[in-house]
Design a protein around this motif. Structure first.
Motif: not given
Length: 161
Positions: A7-17, A19-27, A39-42
């Motif tokens: 739920r946290e990922i589902g609400l915050v990531l889209p608000a950041l612009g 998608g679920h697949e964009t961040p690197a693993p390890g949030a 939120v790690p980003i590649a």
């Protein structure tokens, strides 16, 4: 420190612009007071390109009890990385330098063998800064020391009251 819920990922990531697949693993959800989502980003270009929907991010963070989202690149072998903190829930759409979130990240990375980091922030706002942190993991938990450098742009004298 804990893994974020779906739920946290589902609400915050889209608000950041993102998608679920964009961040690197390890949030992670981490706290030095009020919790925030790390939120790690590649890569740096993806970090630089972020254009959050601040109203949506504030609503998500308020609903979840989060301070905001600290989006960061992975550290290089020397521990250098870049980050952006978005915290509209506390009236800061984007912070130019944030020691608390950097300390949270340093504590997390210490558990993975990275004990020193230097984090570039503020570039997107035209106010570059570098926050440094050293961390060690011991029997009690992480111990973090945070510092940085600043250039004084102006001095303001406040009247005595």
């Amino acid at each position: 420190m804990r893994r974020p819920t779906a739920r946290e990922i589902g609400l915050v990531l889209p608000a950041l612009g993102l998608g679920h697949e964009t961040p690197a693993p390890g949030a992670r959800v981490a706290s030095a007071g009020r919790p925030r989502l790390l939120v790690p980003i590649a890569a740096r270009p993806a970090l630089d390109a972020l254009v959050p929907d601040f109203d949506r991010l504030r609503a998500a963070c308020d609903e979840l009890g989060l301070l905001g989202a600290y989006v960061h690149t992975p550290p290089t072998g020397e521990g250098h990385l870049a980050a952006r903190l978005f915290a509209p829930s506390i009236g800061v759409p984007e912070d130019i330098a944030n020691a608390n979130s950097t300390a949270c990240l340093a504590a997390h990375l210490a558990g993975h063998g990275v004990t020193e980091i230097a984090v570039d922030m503020g570039d997107a706002l035209g106010a570059p800064s570098t926050i440094t942190a050293t961390a060690r993991q011991d029997a009690v938990g992480p111990a973090v020391r945070v510092g940085g450098t600043a250039a004084v742009g102006r001095t303001v004298a406040l009247p005595r009251t």
